[in-house]
Design a protein around this motif. Structure first.
Motif, short mmCIF file in Angstrom:
data_model
loop_
_atom_site.label_atom_id
_atom_site.label_comp_id
_atom_site.label_asym_id
_atom_site.label_seq_id
_atom_site.Cartn_x
_atom_site.Cartn_y
_atom_site.Cartn_z
N MET A 220 54.21 3.51 -18.58
CA MET A 220 52.93 3.51 -19.08
C MET A 220 52.26 4.79 -18.24
O MET A 220 51.40 5.47 -18.52
N LYS A 221 53.67 5.22 -17.79
CA LYS A 221 53.00 6.74 -17.11
C LYS A 221 52.80 7.79 -17.95
O LYS A 221 51.90 8.23 -17.94
N GLY A 222 53.63 7.67 -19.21
CA GLY A 222 53.29 9.10 -19.82
C GLY A 222 51.82 8.90 -20.35
O GLY A 222 51.71 9.62 -20.95
N ARG A 223 51.88 7.43 -21.18
CA ARG A 223 50.66 7.44 -21.93
C ARG A 223 49.44 7.36 -20.02
O ARG A 223 48.03 7.96 -21.41
N ILE A 224 49.45 7.32 -19.33
CA ILE A 224 48.29 7.59 -18.57
C ILE A 224 48.27 9.14 -18.78
O ILE A 224 47.14 9.62 -18.81
N ILE A 225 49.32 9.57 -18.35
CA ILE A 225 49.69 11.33 -18.79
C ILE A 225 48.78 11.54 -19.76
O ILE A 225 47.48 12.84 -19.85
N GLY A 226 48.47 11.22 -20.97
CA GLY A 226 48.46 11.49 -22.07
C GLY A 226 49.32 13.33 -22.87
O GLY A 226 49.80 13.68 -21.94
N ARG A 227 48.10 13.11 -23.89
CA ARG A 227 48.96 14.35 -24.79
C ARG A 227 48.27 15.73 -24.22
O ARG A 227 47.60 15.54 -23.67
N GLU A 228 49.78 16.31 -23.50
CA GLU A 228 48.67 17.49 -22.47
C GLU A 228 47.92 17.72 -21.26
O GLU A 228 47.12 18.46 -21.17
#
Length: 519
Positions: A220-228
């Protein structure tokens, strides 16, 4: 026979033709005459219409000329009147300016005269000071010659002779005054304070400047950060909160000094995590929903505070500000609960003293109003609270109590004194406030270091979580009478140099030893 009939027919036809030709000629002549009459009538009518139009045009021309002349006359009159008024106003302003110039000239002359007089008096005063100084020096010389002591030697001699007597008398006087005050005030104060504390209870929630949001998994951390990083940038931009994503498993930290923004960010993230769809448009939608929820909570918390304390008639904006304090802490103590507690304690003390209970509760509830917006407005929370209360037309006694509750101004009313006492009681009671271990240790070390700086102190120990300092004095340097004065000096220095909740007890110990040997 046939020929005769044929001739008759031809004659009849010729006659018919002749009659027809005559009729046509007569008809033509008649129509020509009628047409000439109609043309003549039309020409006459046209001439009449033209004449009428010329007359009407001339009439309208004359009317227009008259109206134009009247309008010109009217405009000229108004213009002349305005010119006269402006001239009168200009003349009036010129007279005022002339009068002001005359007054300024008079004041300038007066100031010059006063300056001359002051310079003369200053010169006289300096001369007088020189005479006094010369006289004083001559008297000192005479006294030194008569006594055989210099000024410093005489001071030392007098101080040495009077020190022991004054120390003993001062210590005895202090003990006598303290004993009398304790007899009169201690019992009553204990009754009032204990009753107020027993009858008032409030939950206190400790919050820091960060909030932790749990995650279902590290993905979920990567999804919260998002693309770029577009999602995390959108969240930080919309909420004004910093997101700290580190190696902490299944958790994200929200950092902000504004507790309301931090709460909005926390709710938004929880909604996004639960929903699963995380993109800038969805983030904006969830932030708006979280803002509405927080606004509703703020309103309900403000209403709860007014209901619990029985303080009514507050402006709706003041109620919202009270609700905002639900998310504000001070030394780990929730400011809204602290304000409610102060209101209850002030009301109980006012009831015991026969003062206005509702006014005391109102002042107690609003005393920390400035903390609701002190992250957004420059200045201390005391001055901000006074400005807010004055803006929403609060009572002057309430304004004074808010202004005086931290000693910024001297308390002039009993309500202000009660709010001061209630605020101290709420903040100083055990468990009300907390502080981190580093600042706690530093405060205790500073307390011990300060007390050890006094002459005659052998050692000192901070006990009872810094609420008491126990000091061992050297018995050969500090007498029993001097201990009372030393305790007061230490207490004054602690008050002047340290910041601490509640009060600190200064406890001095002097060991007396008697040693003898049996032979």
């Amino acid at each position: 026979m046939f020929e005769t009939r044929l001739v008759n027919i031809i004659v009849f036809v010729v006659a018919l033709v002749i009659v027809a030709v005559v009729c046509l000629v007569l008809g033509y002549l008649y129509r020509k005459k009628v047409s000439e009459r109609e043309i003549q009538s039309a020409e006459e009518k046209a001439k009449r219409i033209i004449n009428d139009s010329i007359k009407a045009a001339e009439n309208k021309k004359r009317e227009a000329l008259l109206e134009a002349k009247e309008e010109i006359h009217k405009n000229r009159s108004e213009h002349e009147r305005e010119v006269k008024e402006r001239r009168a106003e200009i003349q009036k302003q010129e007279r005022r300016l002339q009068q002001k110039e005359e007054m300024l000239d008079k004041k300038t002359d007066l100031i010059e005269k006063k300056s001359d007089t002051l310079a003369k008096k200053t010169a006289d005063l300096e001369a007088a000071h020189e005479d006094v100084a010369a006289l004083k020096r001559s008297q000192y010389d005479i006294l030194e010659r008569i006594s055989g002591y210099t000024v410093e030697e005489a001071k030392s001699y007098l101080i040495k002779n009077l020190e022991s007597e004054v120390t003993h008398e001062a210590a005895m006087k202090i003990k006598e005054i303290e004993a009398r005050l304790k007899e009169e005030a201690e019992q009553k104060a204990k009754e009032h304070i204990s009753l107020a504390i027993q009858r008032c209870a409030a939950d206190h929630v400790a919050e820091a400047t960060v909030s932790v949001v749990p995650l279902p998994n590290d993905e979920m951390k990567g999804r919260i950060i998002g693309r770029e990083g577009r999602n995390i940038r959108a969240i930080e931009t919309l909420t004004g909160v910093d997101l700290i994503i580190d190696d902490t498993p299944e958790a994200i930290t929200l950092s902000s000094f504004d507790p309301v923004r931090r709460e909005i960010a926390r709710l938004s993230l929880e909604k996004l995590i639960l929903d699963g769809r995380i993109h800038p448009a969805r983030i904006e939608e969830m932030v708006e929903k979280a803002k509405k929820e927080v606004d509703a909570t703020i309103k309900s918390e403000g209403d709860r505070a007014t209901f619990e304390t029985g303080v009514h008639g507050l402006h709706q904006e003041v109620v919202k500000l009270l609700g905002r304090m639900r998310y504000r802490t001070s030394y780990g103590q929730n400011v809204l609960n602290h304000s409610i507690e102060v209101a209850h304690i002030a009301g109980l003390l006012a009831a015991e003293l026969g003062a206005d209970v509702m006014l005391a509760k109102r002042a107690g509830l609003l005393h920390d109003l400035g903390k609701a917006v002190d992250h957004e407005v420059e200045g201390s929370h005391v001055n901000i609270g006074v400005d807010l209360a004055r803006k929403y037309k609060e009572n002057e006694e309430v304004l004074h109590a808010i202004h005086a509750h931290h000693g910024d101004v001297e308390a002039r009313t009993i309500i202000a004194c009660l709010v001061q006492a209630s605020d101290s009681i709420s903040a100083a009671r055990p468990g009300a406030r907390r502080e981190n271990i580093e600042s706690y240790v530093k405060r205790l070390e500073k307390l011990e270091e300060l007390t050890c700086s006094f002459k005659g102190v052998d050692s000192s120990y901070a006990i009872q979580a810094g609420r008491e300092i126990r000091i061992m004095v050297k018995p050969d340097e500090v007498t029993e009478d001097e201990m009372v004065l030393l305790a007061r000096e230490i207490a004054k220095k602690i008050e002047a140099e340290l910041e601490y909740p509640g009060q600190i007890k200064v406890n001095l110990l002097r060991e007396t030893k008697a040693i003898e040997y049996a032979k």
